[in-house]
Design a protein around this motif. Structure first.
Motif, PDB file in Angstrom:
ATOM      1  N   ALA A  70      47.294  44.668  43.471  1.00 25.05           N
ATOM      2  CA  ALA A  70      47.436  43.212  43.557  1.00 25.05           C
ATOM      3  C   ALA A  70      46.106  42.520  43.276  1.00 25.05           C
ATOM      4  CB  ALA A  70      47.959  42.815  44.940  1.00 25.05           C
ATOM      5  N   LEU A  71      45.026  43.064  43.798  1.00 22.19           N
ATOM      6  CA  LEU A  71      43.708  42.475  43.549  1.00 22.19           C
ATOM      7  C   LEU A  71      43.290  42.682  42.097  1.00 22.19           C
ATOM      8  CD1 LEU A  71      41.147  41.055  44.398  1.00 22.19           C
ATOM      9  CD2 LEU A  71      40.320  43.198  45.372  1.00 22.19           C
ATOM     10  N   LYS A  72      43.562  43.873  41.568  1.00 25.59           N
ATOM     11  CA  LYS A  72      43.241  44.129  40.157  1.00 25.59           C
ATOM     12  C   LYS A  72      43.956  43.125  39.252  1.00 25.59           C
ATOM     13  CE  LYS A  72      42.179  49.089  40.326  1.00 25.59           C
ATOM     14  NZ  LYS A  72      42.440  50.420  39.736  1.00 25.59           N
ATOM     15  N   ALA A  73      45.227  42.871  39.554  1.00 20.49           N
ATOM     16  CA  ALA A  73      45.991  41.919  38.748  1.00 20.49           C
ATOM     17  C   ALA A  73      45.433  40.507  38.889  1.00 20.49           C
ATOM     18  CB  ALA A  73      47.457  41.956  39.158  1.00 20.49           C
ATOM     19  N   ALA A  74      45.021  40.155  40.094  1.00 20.12           N
ATOM     20  CA  ALA A  74      44.527  38.805  40.355  1.00 20.12           C
ATOM     21  C   ALA A  74      43.269  38.486  39.559  1.00 20.12           C
ATOM     22  CB  ALA A  74      44.265  38.626  41.848  1.00 20.12           C
ATOM     23  N   ILE A  75      42.461  39.505  39.277  1.00 18.95           N
ATOM     24  CA  ILE A  75      41.212  39.251  38.537  1.00 18.95           C
ATOM     25  C   ILE A  75      41.305  39.748  37.087  1.00 18.95           C
ATOM     26  CG2 ILE A  75      39.841  39.303  40.639  1.00 18.95           C
ATOM     27  CD1 ILE A  75      38.825  42.076  39.842  1.00 18.95           C
ATOM     28  N   GLY A  76      42.518  40.079  36.644  1.00 24.52           N
ATOM     29  CA  GLY A  76      42.732  40.455  35.250  1.00 24.52           C
ATOM     30  C   GLY A  76      42.184  41.810  34.866  1.00 24.52           C
ATOM     31  N   MET A  77      42.209  42.765  35.812  1.00 21.81           N
ATOM     32  CA  MET A  77      41.674  44.105  35.533  1.00 21.81           C
ATOM     33  C   MET A  77      42.687  45.192  35.894  1.00 21.81           C
ATOM     34  SD  MET A  77      37.649  43.770  36.702  1.00 21.81           S
ATOM     35  CE  MET A  77      37.207  45.356  35.922  1.00 21.81           C
ATOM     36  N   GLU A  78      43.954  44.963  35.512  1.00 21.75           N
ATOM     37  CA  GLU A  78      45.026  45.879  35.896  1.00 21.75           C
ATOM     38  C   GLU A  78      44.772  47.328  35.494  1.00 21.75           C
ATOM     39  OE1 GLU A  78      45.381  42.957  34.449  1.00 21.75           O
ATOM     40  OE2 GLU A  78      47.228  41.924  35.033  1.00 21.75           O
ATOM     41  N   GLY A  79      44.215  47.553  34.314  1.00 25.70           N
ATOM     42  CA  GLY A  79      44.048  48.920  33.825  1.00 25.70           C
ATOM     43  C   GLY A  79      42.686  49.525  34.109  1.00 25.70           C
ATOM     44  N   ALA A  80      41.842  48.810  34.821  1.00 29.12           N
ATOM     45  CA  ALA A  80      40.457  49.260  35.032  1.00 29.12           C
ATOM     46  C   ALA A  80      40.370  50.281  36.154  1.00 29.12           C
ATOM     47  CB  ALA A  80      39.562  48.066  35.348  1.00 29.12           C
ATOM     48  N   SER A  81      39.301  51.066  36.136  1.00 31.87           N
ATOM     49  CA  SER A  81      39.065  52.027  37.208  1.00 31.87           C
ATOM     50  C   SER A  81      38.680  51.283  38.482  1.00 31.87           C
ATOM     51  CB  SER A  81      37.946  52.989  36.826  1.00 31.87           C
ATOM     52  OG  SER A  81      36.695  52.318  36.809  1.00 31.87           O
ATOM     53  N   ASP A  82      38.871  51.952  39.618  1.00 34.64           N
ATOM     54  CA  ASP A  82      38.516  51.346  40.904  1.00 34.64           C
ATOM     55  C   ASP A  82      37.029  50.999  40.949  1.00 34.64           C
ATOM     56  OD1 ASP A  82      41.142  51.980  41.468  1.00 34.64           O
ATOM     57  OD2 ASP A  82      40.635  53.717  42.716  1.00 34.64           O
ATOM     58  N   GLU A  83      36.215  51.904  40.434  1.00 33.42           N
ATOM     59  CA  GLU A  83      34.770  51.685  40.442  1.00 33.42           C
ATOM     60  C   GLU A  83      34.388  50.472  39.600  1.00 33.42           C
ATOM     61  OE1 GLU A  83      30.951  53.836  38.483  1.00 33.42           O
ATOM     62  OE2 GLU A  83      32.312  55.156  39.590  1.00 33.42           O
ATOM     63  N   ASP A  84      35.024  50.315  38.430  1.00 29.92           N
ATOM     64  CA  ASP A  84      34.719  49.170  37.571  1.00 29.92           C
ATOM     65  C   ASP A  84      35.162  47.864  38.222  1.00 29.92           C
ATOM     66  OD1 ASP A  84      33.556  50.739  35.650  1.00 29.92           O
ATOM     67  OD2 ASP A  84      35.288  50.745  34.305  1.00 29.92           O
ATOM     68  N   VAL A  85      36.283  47.903  38.914  1.00 29.80           N
ATOM     69  CA  VAL A  85      36.758  46.712  39.621  1.00 29.80           C
ATOM     70  C   VAL A  85      35.771  46.350  40.728  1.00 29.80           C
ATOM     71  CG1 VAL A  85      38.584  45.760  41.083  1.00 29.80           C
ATOM     72  CG2 VAL A  85      39.175  47.103  39.050  1.00 29.80           C
ATOM     73  N   PHE A  86      35.338  47.349  41.484  1.00 28.00           N
ATOM     74  CA  PHE A  86      34.347  47.086  42.525  1.00 28.00           C
ATOM     75  C   PHE A  86      33.091  46.456  41.923  1.00 28.00           C
ATOM     76  CE2 PHE A  86      30.421  48.237  44.586  1.00 28.00           C
ATOM     77  CZ  PHE A  86      30.610  47.704  45.854  1.00 28.00           C
ATOM     78  N   ALA A  87      32.595  47.027  40.820  1.00 28.46           N
ATOM     79  CA  ALA A  87      31.378  46.517  40.186  1.00 28.46           C
ATOM     80  C   ALA A  87      31.557  45.067  39.745  1.00 28.46           C
ATOM     81  CB  ALA A  87      30.992  47.393  39.000  1.00 28.46           C
ATOM     82  N   GLU A  88      32.723  44.727  39.217  1.00 34.98           N
ATOM     83  CA  GLU A  88      32.985  43.358  38.782  1.00 34.98           C
ATOM     84  C   GLU A  88      33.004  42.400  39.977  1.00 34.98           C
ATOM     85  OE1 GLU A  88      33.854  39.954  36.579  1.00 34.98           O
ATOM     86  OE2 GLU A  88      33.029  41.899  35.966  1.00 34.98           O
ATOM     87  N   ILE A  89      33.636  42.823  41.068  1.00 36.33           N
ATOM     88  CA  ILE A  89      33.678  41.971  42.262  1.00 36.33           C
ATOM     89  C   ILE A  89      32.263  41.746  42.796  1.00 36.33           C
ATOM     90  CG2 ILE A  89      34.514  41.788  44.640  1.00 36.33           C
ATOM     91  CD1 ILE A  89      36.941  43.490  43.748  1.00 36.33           C
ATOM     92  N   ARG A  90      31.455  42.816  42.824  1.00 36.33           N
ATOM     93  CA  ARG A  90      30.084  42.685  43.309  1.00 36.33           C
ATOM     94  C   ARG A  90      29.276  41.750  42.399  1.00 36.33           C
ATOM     95  NH1 ARG A  90      27.779  42.307  47.864  1.00 36.33           N
ATOM     96  NH2 ARG A  90      26.766  40.561  46.818  1.00 36.33           N
ATOM     97  N   LYS A  91      29.494  41.864  41.086  1.00 38.98           N
ATOM     98  CA  LYS A  91      28.789  41.000  40.130  1.00 38.98           C
ATOM     99  C   LYS A  91      29.146  39.529  40.376  1.00 38.98           C
ATOM    100  CE  LYS A  91      28.409  40.177  35.132  1.00 38.98           C
ATOM    101  NZ  LYS A  91      28.882  40.621  33.798  1.00 38.98           N
ATOM    102  N   ARG A  92      30.425  39.277  40.598  1.00 41.36           N
ATOM    103  CA  ARG A  92      30.848  37.898  40.842  1.00 41.36           C
ATOM    104  C   ARG A  92      30.290  37.374  42.161  1.00 41.36           C
ATOM    105  NH1 ARG A  92      37.212  37.236  38.962  1.00 41.36           N
ATOM    106  NH2 ARG A  92      37.104  38.519  37.054  1.00 41.36           N
ATOM    107  N   ARG A  93      30.252  38.238  43.156  1.00 40.65           N
ATOM    108  CA  ARG A  93      29.716  37.789  44.454  1.00 40.65           C
ATOM    109  C   ARG A  93      28.229  37.463  44.332  1.00 40.65           C
ATOM    110  NH1 ARG A  93      27.695  35.784  48.039  1.00 40.65           N
ATOM    111  NH2 ARG A  93      27.894  36.147  50.294  1.00 40.65           N
ATOM    112  N   ASP A  94      27.490  38.238  43.533  1.00 40.09           N
ATOM    113  CA  ASP A  94      26.062  38.007  43.385  1.00 40.09           C
ATOM    114  C   ASP A  94      25.755  36.627  42.810  1.00 40.09           C
ATOM    115  OD1 ASP A  94      25.548  40.509  44.414  1.00 40.09           O
ATOM    116  OD2 ASP A  94      25.188  41.448  42.460  1.00 40.09           O
ATOM    117  N   SER A  95      26.666  36.110  42.010  1.00 40.43           N
ATOM    118  CA  SER A  95      26.430  34.810  41.384  1.00 40.43           C
ATOM    119  C   SER A  95      27.231  33.689  42.036  1.00 40.43           C
ATOM    120  CB  SER A  95      26.766  34.873  39.886  1.00 40.43           C
ATOM    121  OG  SER A  95      28.126  35.227  39.691  1.00 40.43           O
ATOM    122  N   PHE A  96      27.863  33.982  43.169  1.00 38.49           N
ATOM    123  CA  PHE A  96      28.707  32.988  43.837  1.00 38.49           C
ATOM    124  C   PHE A  96      27.845  31.927  44.530  1.00 38.49           C
ATOM    125  CE2 PHE A  96      31.008  31.660  47.759  1.00 38.49           C
ATOM    126  CZ  PHE A  96      32.069  31.002  47.142  1.00 38.49           C
TER     127      PHE A  96
END
Length: 257
Positions: free
Chosen positions: A231-257
């Protein structure tokens, strides 16, 4: 009947927390991290407790600046990561993953949780159902990756996510409101997050800490623990991404929040 372990939340500096633990049976008192001396000393004197153990999670100054003075006052046992002892205050006991030590009459399990720093450790007390995670797992967040990699932090978070839902999480900073507001940018309609935001706002308006928090609540609402959630992967448009890549993207977004 044995009395439960007392755990006191001590606000320090601008937004840090230290935690004082006391066992009525052994009469021993422990401290997790020492951002500064005065608030901790004030609580100890007020309770009539003598500090016997001081546990360090990682080397950052806002977690260790009070260690030397408290050790001088109380001659307490200082416990920290063996792998990081070259940049910690002098340790009486150097520990690593899978070690189990006795503190305040409780078993303390050491968990290596690199990511925020490469030498970060967490302290888990199964008997007290308490996890002292400092700047690794945080309230609705995780620590910024100053030294470690996304892969390391994701693995660290998975270790802690495996602990029982009944575990109470004691983390190192009052970042809850900002973390929840960020999480809602990922999933604006997440009902549990919206409810959690209201609760946190009410606590802060009353000048009360939002910590500790239940691990069950973290599993439901912390996006950094949910990088493998479809559900979270879909919400940020990363349905097919690895768990690690999704985590990295979330961390990147938080760093610039």
């Amino acid at each position: 009947m044995t009395m439960p372990l007392h755990i006191e939340t001590v606000p320090c500096l601008q937004d840090n927390y230290a935690y004082v633990l006391h066992d009525d049976i052994t009469r021993r008192t422990a401290l997790v991290d020492a951002p500064e001396v005065e608030p901790i000393r004030e609580l100890l004197v007020g309770r009539g407790w003598e500090l016997s153990d001081l546990l360090i999670t990682h080397h950052h100054s806002d977690h260790i600046d009070g260690v030397a003075d408290l050790h001088k006052i109380y001659d307490c046992r200082v416990i920290g990561a063996q792998a990081d002892q070259h940049r910690l205050p002098t340790l009486d006991l150097a520990v690593g993953e899978t070690d189990v030590e006795a503190v305040c009459g409780e078993e303390v399990h050491i968990i290596d949780v690199p990511g925020h720093t490469v030498g970060h450790i967490a302290f888990y007390m199964p008997g007290a159902q308490a996890l002292f995670s400092a700047d690794s797992l945080m309230s609705c967040g995780c620590g910024r990756l100053f030294e470690g990699t996304p892969a390391q932090m994701w693995e660290s978070l998975l270790k802690m996510r495996k602990l029982p839902d009944e575990t109470t999480v004691y983390s190192g900073h009052e970042y809850t409101l900002t973390n929840i507001r960020f999480a809602l940018t990922l999933e604006p309609e997440h009902e549990a997050l919206k409810s959690r935001l209201q609760t946190a706002e009410d606590l802060r308006k009353a000048d009360k800490p939002t910590l500790p928090v239940s691990l069950a609540e973290e599993k439901r609402t912390n996006p950094f623990l949910r990088a493998d959630d479809p559900a979270l992967k879909a919400a940020i448009g990363m349905e097919g991404a690895s768990d690690e890549d999704v985590f990295a993207e979330i961390r990147k977004r938080r760093d610039s929040f």
